[in-house]
Design an enzyme around this catalytic site. Structure first.
Site, PDB file in Angstrom:
ATOM      1  N   GLU A 113      24.781  44.364  42.595  1.00  0.00           N
ATOM      2  CA  GLU A 113      24.657  43.667  41.319  1.00  0.00           C
ATOM      3  C   GLU A 113      23.395  44.074  40.581  1.00  0.00           C
ATOM      4  O   GLU A 113      23.421  44.339  39.363  1.00  0.00           O
ATOM      5  CB  GLU A 113      24.668  42.152  41.564  1.00  0.00           C
ATOM      6  CG  GLU A 113      24.342  41.310  40.343  1.00  0.00           C
ATOM      7  CD  GLU A 113      25.381  41.384  39.253  1.00  0.00           C
ATOM      8  OE1 GLU A 113      25.166  40.780  38.187  1.00  0.00           O
ATOM      9  OE2 GLU A 113      26.420  42.070  39.437  1.00  0.00           O
ATOM     10  N   HIS A 116      23.445  47.621  39.163  1.00  0.00           N
ATOM     11  CA  HIS A 116      24.236  47.613  37.929  1.00  0.00           C
ATOM     12  C   HIS A 116      23.387  47.152  36.747  1.00  0.00           C
ATOM     13  O   HIS A 116      23.461  47.718  35.646  1.00  0.00           O
ATOM     14  CB  HIS A 116      25.451  46.703  38.113  1.00  0.00           C
ATOM     15  CG  HIS A 116      26.338  46.633  36.899  1.00  0.00           C
ATOM     16  ND1 HIS A 116      26.542  45.479  36.179  1.00  0.00           N
ATOM     17  CD2 HIS A 116      27.062  47.589  36.260  1.00  0.00           C
ATOM     18  CE1 HIS A 116      27.343  45.714  35.173  1.00  0.00           C
ATOM     19  NE2 HIS A 116      27.673  46.983  35.193  1.00  0.00           N
ATOM     20  N   HIS A 192      33.869  41.353  28.878  1.00  0.00           N
ATOM     21  CA  HIS A 192      32.777  42.243  29.300  1.00  0.00           C
ATOM     22  C   HIS A 192      33.305  43.662  29.520  1.00  0.00           C
ATOM     23  O   HIS A 192      32.654  44.644  29.121  1.00  0.00           O
ATOM     24  CB  HIS A 192      32.156  41.698  30.582  1.00  0.00           C
ATOM     25  CG  HIS A 192      30.879  42.370  30.972  1.00  0.00           C
ATOM     26  ND1 HIS A 192      29.847  42.610  30.091  1.00  0.00           N
ATOM     27  CD2 HIS A 192      30.453  42.872  32.169  1.00  0.00           C
ATOM     28  CE1 HIS A 192      28.856  43.212  30.713  1.00  0.00           C
ATOM     29  NE2 HIS A 192      29.201  43.396  31.967  1.00  0.00           N
ATOM     30  N   HIS A 303      51.754  43.979  32.518  1.00  0.00           N
ATOM     31  CA  HIS A 303      50.936  45.195  32.525  1.00  0.00           C
ATOM     32  C   HIS A 303      51.764  46.400  32.972  1.00  0.00           C
ATOM     33  O   HIS A 303      51.647  47.488  32.392  1.00  0.00           O
ATOM     34  CB  HIS A 303      49.743  45.000  33.460  1.00  0.00           C
ATOM     35  CG  HIS A 303      48.848  46.190  33.577  1.00  0.00           C
ATOM     36  ND1 HIS A 303      48.168  46.741  32.511  1.00  0.00           N
ATOM     37  CD2 HIS A 303      48.515  46.963  34.656  1.00  0.00           C
ATOM     38  CE1 HIS A 303      47.459  47.777  32.909  1.00  0.00           C
ATOM     39  NE2 HIS A 303      47.656  47.935  34.206  1.00  0.00           N
ATOM     40  N   HIS A 361      41.171  54.068  38.701  1.00  0.00           N
ATOM     41  CA  HIS A 361      42.086  53.563  37.676  1.00  0.00           C
ATOM     42  C   HIS A 361      41.290  53.057  36.469  1.00  0.00           C
ATOM     43  O   HIS A 361      41.653  53.340  35.326  1.00  0.00           O
ATOM     44  CB  HIS A 361      42.940  52.441  38.266  1.00  0.00           C
ATOM     45  CG  HIS A 361      44.163  52.137  37.462  1.00  0.00           C
ATOM     46  ND1 HIS A 361      45.143  53.080  37.196  1.00  0.00           N
ATOM     47  CD2 HIS A 361      44.573  50.994  36.843  1.00  0.00           C
ATOM     48  CE1 HIS A 361      46.099  52.537  36.472  1.00  0.00           C
ATOM     49  NE2 HIS A 361      45.775  51.267  36.231  1.00  0.00           N
TER      50      HIS A 361
END
Length: 406
Positions: A113, A116, A192, A303, A361
């Site tokens: 975290e 990032h 986000h 999706h 992906h």
């Protein structure tokens, strides 16, 4: 019992800003050294491309953070238990990990975290430099015009582009904070992700325009039909990314574990009202009840159905561009990325959502946005005077030979 950690603790903000500056110094030094004999436009072009590349890496690392359940590795923002790094929060992290060994807070997740956040801070500093450089170049050009001199380094990108990008990255940082403080609220996490994708597109526009100015090239004229297909495909890909983000943030990937059917049916039991109830906590509905499996199935299957349409549009666009001999580099990228998205999407379903396939992906979706933005910025709808030249258009950036269109 230790007191609860405040959701917002700005004590380490100054240290984090310094760390972000340190992260950005490496790319800035590399650009300055590699282009020390180049023109200002060449330097800004290199910086724009490098910032785009690092932002793409940041989006990938953001996907890795989410997929490893590290989004709450530090339960406060912007630091970690009020510290600039997990090193200063060892005691708090150890206590949380001991209380819940498989919980959201562990030493490994805290580092994921915070790395990032460091990368995001570094990208923010690079965008600040891009904005300052754009305004400096703008003022320089205005001074040259005022003095009656022709400016050889005319502005490649309006300074309002990087300014808007700077505002956007600040908003993106706010969504990053809300992702933590609102405990992975699906709508916030999805926004986000969308914010990161939009940031990539904004940076791509600047990189392409800087490259056009540096190389002295102009946008490629496309027929109105082909330009319309390009715009339509970009819109479809954008909508599909929103759906994909909703699948990922709701952990609905494994609602269907077979392909092409789902749960042994071509139309499984689905609860669309539950699946697409947007403003609700993770795993819950607005009335406080848990979302049903049929709701998760609806998220997944919509999706999947949309993916068929998007893949068809990408294939048609790549074929039309290749047949016309226009934007051939972009056409090859679109075809390759469409195949990557199909392969990784299928792997996520039948291989129980492997981490590598899941990250790829997301990366493939981000790359599609970059390539489509590249194609849109490097082209324009042909006017009347371009109609005669379209059959023998040249893919200037790729240096392709002139070929006839049928």
């Amino acid at each position: 019992m230790t007191p609860a950690q405040p959701l917002y603790d700005f004590a380490p903000l100054a240290e984090l800003m310094l760390l972000g500056t340190a992260v950005a110094l490496g790319p800035l030094a590399w650009v300055a050294w590699r282009n020390r004999h180049g023109s200002p436009v060449r330097r800004w072009q290199a910086l724009a491309i490098l910032t785009l590349f690092l932002t793409f890496d940041l989006v990938l690392f953001g996907a890795f953070t989410r997929l490893t359940d590290s989004g709450l590795g530090c339960p406060d923002w912007p630091g970690c238990y009020g510290n600039a790094s997990p090193v200063g929060a060892r005691a708090e992290i150890s206590a949380a990990q001991q209380a819940m060994p498989t919980g959201p807070v562990t030493h490994g997740k805290a580092w994921v975290e915070m790395v990032h956040r460091y990368l995001a801070s570094g990208v923010g500093v690079l965008i600040i430099v891009l904005t300052a450089a754009a305004w400096w170049q703008y003022r320089r050009s205005r001074a040259a015009v005022a003095s009656g001199m022709q400016d050889p380094q005319r502005i490649a990108v309006s300074p309002w582009w990087p300014t808007a990008t700077l505002v956007w990255v600040c908003l993106q940082g706010a969504f990053g904070a809300w992702t933590v403080t609102m405990k992975l609220f699906p709508a916030i996490v999805t926004l986000h992700l969308i914010g990161g994708i939009v940031l990539l597109a904004m940076l791509c526009v600047q990189a392409v325009r800087q490259t056009q100015a540096s190389n002295g090239t102009l946008p490629e004229p496309l027929s109105r039909a082909l330009r319309g297909l390009l715009v339509l495909t970009a819109v479809l890909v954008g909508l599909q990314i929103v759906l994909g983000g909703w699948v990922s943030t709701n952990y609905a990937v494994l609602a269907c574990t077979t392909f092409p059917a789902c749960q042994g049916s071509w139309w499984p039991d689905m609860a669309f009202a539950e699946g697409f109830q947007v403003w609700r906590p993770l795993g819950m509905l607005q009335d406080g009840s848990h979302i049903s499996f049929a709701g998760l199935t609806a998220i997944h299957y919509v999706h999947r159905l949309a993916a068929y349409l998007v893949l068809a549009a990408l294939a048609l666009l790549a074929w039309r561009l290749r047949r016309a001999g226009l934007l051939r580099a972009q056409a090859r990228w679109l075809a390759g990325l469409a195949l990557l998205q199909f392969a990784t999407g299928l792997s996520n379903v039948v291989l129980d959502w492997p981490l590598v396939a899941a990250v790829l992906h997301t990366g493939g979706a981000a790359a599609l946005v970059v390539v489509l933005t590249w194609a849109l910025t490097a082209s324009r709808a042909a006017g009347a005077r371009d109609k005669m030249s379209i059959p023998r258009a040249v893919e200037t950036a790729a240096g392709a030979p002139r070929i006839s269109s049928t």
